[in-house]
Design an enzyme around this catalytic site. Structure first.
Site: not given
Length: 423
Positions: A371, A133, A206, A240, A247, A260, A244, A208, A140, A264
């Site tokens: 975000e 990844d 996420e 993905d 992490q 993570k 948070r 992607e 971002h 996925t």
């Protein structure tokens, strides 16, 4: 013979102009039907799946080994290389053309080879050899940097010099529709002195794109731009999922790990690089100029619209929460692949490269809830007074993507996932 990307092409199968799967697309996937046969390779056309194994059995497609279409993943077909990919796509396009009678007028073969999409089950399209990844959207990375380090130190010093990435888990890449269990892990909010273990409280998505690598590279060798491009078989939409809070505690000093590793999700249809060719464009200006091995001589980005919709357990319909575009990516997929192999890392057939979260310059183009809610300080407001800072149990997320042509679109279908409570 017309090129498969010719916008004037029409199929003998009626395809709605708003469909993701016109004759100009022809994405590959793995499916099974109600005929009791094992999962095998097919191509999406309108609201049907074209069974390539049936066509090969009838000697309508000439490949080195027809049995590749009986496989339960695209890997054996991808291993045959770009010339076979291109020749096969051209032949499929010919068979589906409105003015070509070979399949159109063969009712017996048509009934065997064309299956309504409503009657099929779709599977993970590739055997994922390895998953990497990246972190390649400047918008971002800047948003996240501002949140956690302040405006003056938003981007780390290395970010503008190379595509930043980490090795993820191939074992938990799943196909659209697979439910996602809320992960557990170590949690340590800033307000407490010692960590605890429990369900993630800040679960995120996420948005992607995923690059599907269709050709290998040798250990110890570098790739140039052209070699990397030719190794790319196609693309999928990729979510993905991210924990948070897990992490935030674990990522120092080695980066993402368990936060993570739990899931996925990817779309079931792989849109070929060749199908996206008409939509290539130049990416953002890279300043400072990358080191010579990363410099590009051609446009390697794509004008590809991406949508994210969220449906909570209390909503009847999903609501769009993001619309952005793949064209904003600072580091292209080709640069990511070149950099990945630059140390001598061997790439394998079936490797999957996540683009990294795709965000644009506007607020409604942010590709993650981190975000959108600005780390929970500005909750997202949905219909009926529902608010979300992060995902809750029962929430369902749907991502879609497409390139818009003149009277047709080349799309990816969707990647959907619903959150289940922690075990």
């Amino acid at each position: 013979m017309p090129h498969p990307n010719d916008p004037k092409l029409r199929s003998f199968i009626d395809v709605d102009p708003a469909s993701d799967f016109p004759i100009q697309n022809l994405p590959y996937g793995v499916f099974s039907a109600k005929d009791g046969l094992a999962p095998r390779i097919g191509v999406a056309i309108g609201d049907h799946v074209l069974d390539l194994w049936q066509l090969a059995q009838d000697c309508r497609i000439d490949v080195v080994e027809p049995a590749v279409f009986a496989a339960s993943s695209l890997n054996p077909f991808m291993a045959l290389g770009p010339k076979v990919w291109s020749r096969t796509r051209a032949r499929i396009s010919e068979l589906l053309r409105h003015d070509h009678p070979e399949l159109r007028d063969n009712e017996r073969l048509r009934q065997r080879a064309l299956v309504p999409t409503a009657d099929v089950k779709l599977y993970l399209p590739i055997t994922v050899a390895g998953y990497t990844d990246f972190y390649s959207s400047k918008e971002h990375a800047t948003n996240v940097g501002v949140m956690f380090r302040g405006k003056d130190n938003a981007l780390q010093p290395n970010w503008l010099h190379m595509p930043i990435g980490y090795n993820g888990r191939a074992s938990t890449v799943v196909v659209s529709g697979t439910k996602v269990r809320r992960p557990r892990g170590q949690l340590k909010p800033p307000s407490v002195e010692v960590p605890s273990f429990g369900p993630c409280k800040r679960l995120d998505f996420e948005l992607e794109m995923g690059v599907v690598v269709g050709q290998p590279s040798a250990m110890g060798e570098m790739l140039n731009e052209q070699q990397a491009e030719e190794m790319i078989f196609g693309f999928v939409i990729l979510n993905d999922w991210s924990a948070r809070d897990i992490q935030q505690w674990e990522y120092v000093p080695l980066g993402p790990f368990q936060a993570k590793a739990f899931a996925t999700s990817i779309s079931p249809w792989v849109v070929t690089r060749e199908a996206l060719e008409p939509f290539r464009l130049q990416g953002p200006t890279q300043e400072p100029a990358p080191l010579p091995y990363l410099r590009q001589t051609q446009p390697n980005n794509y004008d590809l619209t991406l949508d994210v919709a969220l449906r909570t357990a209390g909503m009847n319909e999903a609501a769009r929460i993001c619309r952005t575009n793949f064209k904003y990516m600072y580091w292209s997929s080709v640069q990511q692949l070149v950099h990945h192999a630059s140390s001598g890392c061997a790439m394998n057939v079936g490797d999957l490269l996540g683009s990294g979260t795709i965000s644009g310059p506007e607020k409604d183009q942010r590709g993650s809830l981190l975000e959108i809610s600005w780390n929970g300080t500005e909750p997202l407001e949905l219909a009926g007074g529902i608010k979300r800072s992060f995902l809750e149990d029962g929430d369902s997320l749907v991502m879609r993507g497409w390139c818009q042509g003149d009277g047709y679109r080349v799309g990816f279908g969707e990647v959907e996932g619903t959150i289940l409570a922690a075990a």
